[in-house]
Scaffold this active site. Structure first.
Site, mmCIF file in Angstrom:
data_model
loop_
_atom_site.group_PDB
_atom_site.id
_atom_site.type_symbol
_atom_site.label_atom_id
_atom_site.label_comp_id
_atom_site.label_asym_id
_atom_site.label_seq_id
_atom_site.Cartn_x
_atom_site.Cartn_y
_atom_site.Cartn_z
ATOM 1 N N LEU A 81 0.990 -1.471 -0.295
ATOM 2 C CA LEU A 81 0.219 -0.118 -0.283
ATOM 3 C C LEU A 81 0.496 1.172 -0.183
ATOM 4 C CD1 LEU A 81 -2.240 -0.862 2.787
ATOM 5 C CD2 LEU A 81 -2.954 -1.294 -0.294
ATOM 6 N N GLY A 82 1.942 1.337 0.306
ATOM 7 C CA GLY A 82 3.088 2.212 0.562
ATOM 8 C C GLY A 82 4.484 2.397 1.103
ATOM 9 N N GLY A 102 7.533 3.782 3.437
ATOM 10 C CA GLY A 102 8.585 5.089 3.824
ATOM 11 C C GLY A 102 10.056 4.486 3.883
ATOM 12 N N GLY A 103 10.481 5.901 5.032
ATOM 13 C CA GLY A 103 12.041 6.072 5.271
ATOM 14 C C GLY A 103 12.022 4.851 5.655
ATOM 15 N N VAL A 159 3.859 -0.812 4.063
ATOM 16 C CA VAL A 159 2.502 -1.354 4.798
ATOM 17 C C VAL A 159 2.055 -1.795 3.717
ATOM 18 C CG1 VAL A 159 0.587 -0.095 5.741
ATOM 19 C CG2 VAL A 159 2.407 1.126 6.435
ATOM 20 N N LYS A 218 2.044 -3.725 8.561
ATOM 21 C CA LYS A 218 3.507 -2.556 8.149
ATOM 22 C C LYS A 218 4.356 -3.282 8.884
ATOM 23 C CE LYS A 218 4.503 1.714 10.320
ATOM 24 N NZ LYS A 218 4.013 2.878 11.188
ATOM 25 N N ASP A 242 3.746 14.589 14.272
ATOM 26 C CA ASP A 242 3.779 14.399 12.880
ATOM 27 C C ASP A 242 2.198 14.573 12.219
ATOM 28 O OD1 ASP A 242 5.803 14.091 10.313
ATOM 29 O OD2 ASP A 242 5.673 12.520 10.520
#
Length: 353
Positions: free
Chosen positions: A104-105, A107-108, A112, A127, A230
């Site tokens: 789904l995605g 990041g750093g 996920v 995740k 965040d």
């Protein structure tokens, strides 16, 4: 073993500060925006919030977390063979219970995936986080669990009303990574893509519907002494299929910690740096959250995004907005954090009524 979070958490332990395995802030004279873009692991020492108030019992977690963490902690004396066996057991339990699907995605510090729980085909988000990039929570007797897990276990006490934060369903502590199994509302889209789908910006009346919920969620987190750190459009999920109006869900507690409104921190965690961090190298939970909420509204109403390279003094608020809307922006973007409205004052602002 995966932990299904369904039990109410017990009474708060006293005299515990969250000890955060911090991430290294920029070197002397280094541009903090360039540093953040590198997404390197940022090791650092334990941090306690510096505050003039009495925080003896504020940054606490329930005794149940300590009890659960005992099951997760790998004892150093076990040696590599025992550690490997525990990891294999955890991995097998996860694979037996969940089916992982498309990504789904990313990041750093992790990624996920979509997934489902095999027993009832429940949609979940899975995740994966590299262990050396996770912040840690340590209780008063030295037991550690990931900070993100500790925060979400505390949020599991929410029972009387719909929860804005996404719920943690299960978690697995492997050798090299942490796996979190999270609620996955459907249909839903993050606010960044929601805005793009609406043509790149929202009308004031539509932005109000979303921002009221964001402020309410931030107030709820503050009352629980949780500092997300965040808040941004990418970390707000919009459910679009349940009610006529969109419902906001808060996601990604990977940088969160325990802290009250007046707690101050020296090491910045998050995306949007408040002005006081540049000026004083210190920031507080409440004013920073208000500043970041202003950034969320900026992204909703402007076609230009709220980026770190655009400092507040260079940022121009569209004069076509209503007077109350412009005043709301001014309340969020005060350079002096002591002059910003509190979250509760923000909720009572004329523009949100």
């Amino acid at each position: 073993m995966g932990i299904v979070v369904g039990k109410l958490v017990k009474a708060l332990e006293e005299e515990i500060f969250p000890r955060v395995v911090k991430r290294k802030i920029t070197e002397d004279h280094e541009n903090p925006q360039e540093k953040r873009r590198r997404l390197d692991p940022i090791p650092c020492d334990n941090e306690l919030p510096s505050t003039s108030g009495n925080t003896e019992c504020r940054n606490t977690l329930e005794a149940a977390v300590s009890e659960r963490s005992t099951k997760r902690k790998v004892v150093a004396d076990d040696g590599p063979v025992e550690t490997k066996k525990r990891t294999l057991d955890q991995s097998a339990m996860f694979k037996a219970k969940y089916q992982e699907q498309e990504k789904l995605g990313e990041g750093g510090y992790g990624c996920v995936f979509a997934g489902n729980r095999k027993a009832d085909n429940l949609n979940v988000a899975i995740k994966h986080i590299a262990k050396d990039h996770t912040l840690k929570y340590e209780d008063n007797i030295g037991k550690q669990i990931p900070m993100e897990v500790a925060v979400m276990l505390k949020l599991a006490t929410e029972t009387e009303r719909p929860s804005a934060p996404i719920n943690l369903l299960d978690w697995y502590d492997l050798d090299q990574e942490l796996i979190l199994v999270l609620e996955r509302p459907m249909p839903a889209i993050d606010l960044h893509h929601y805005i793009k789908a609406k043509g790149g910006y929202l009308k004031e009346k539509d932005a109000k519907v979303i921002l009221r919920q964001v402020v309410d969620a931030a107030i709820d987190l503050q009352q629980r002494h949780i500092f997300h750190r965040d808040i941004k459009v990418e970390n707000l999920l919009i459910e679009t299929g349940i009610e006529k109006k969109p419902r906001v869900r808060v996601i990604d507690f990977g940088l969160s910690c325990f802290g009250a409104e007046g707690d101050a921190f020296q090491n910045f965690q998050g995306t949007h740096f408040p002005p006081e961090w540049y000026n004083q190298k210190e920031y507080k939970a409440g004013p920073t959250t208000v500043y970041q909420i202003g950034g969320v509204l900026y992204d909703m109403l402007h076609q230009q995004s709220f980026g770190q390279e655009i400092l507040y003094l260079q940022r121009r608020i569209n004069w076509a907005f209503s007077e109350n809307c412009r005043d709301f922006f001014k309340s969020c973007f005060q350079t002096d954090p002591d002059r910003r409205l509190t979250l509760q004052q923000l909720r009572n602002h004329l523009w949100l009524r």
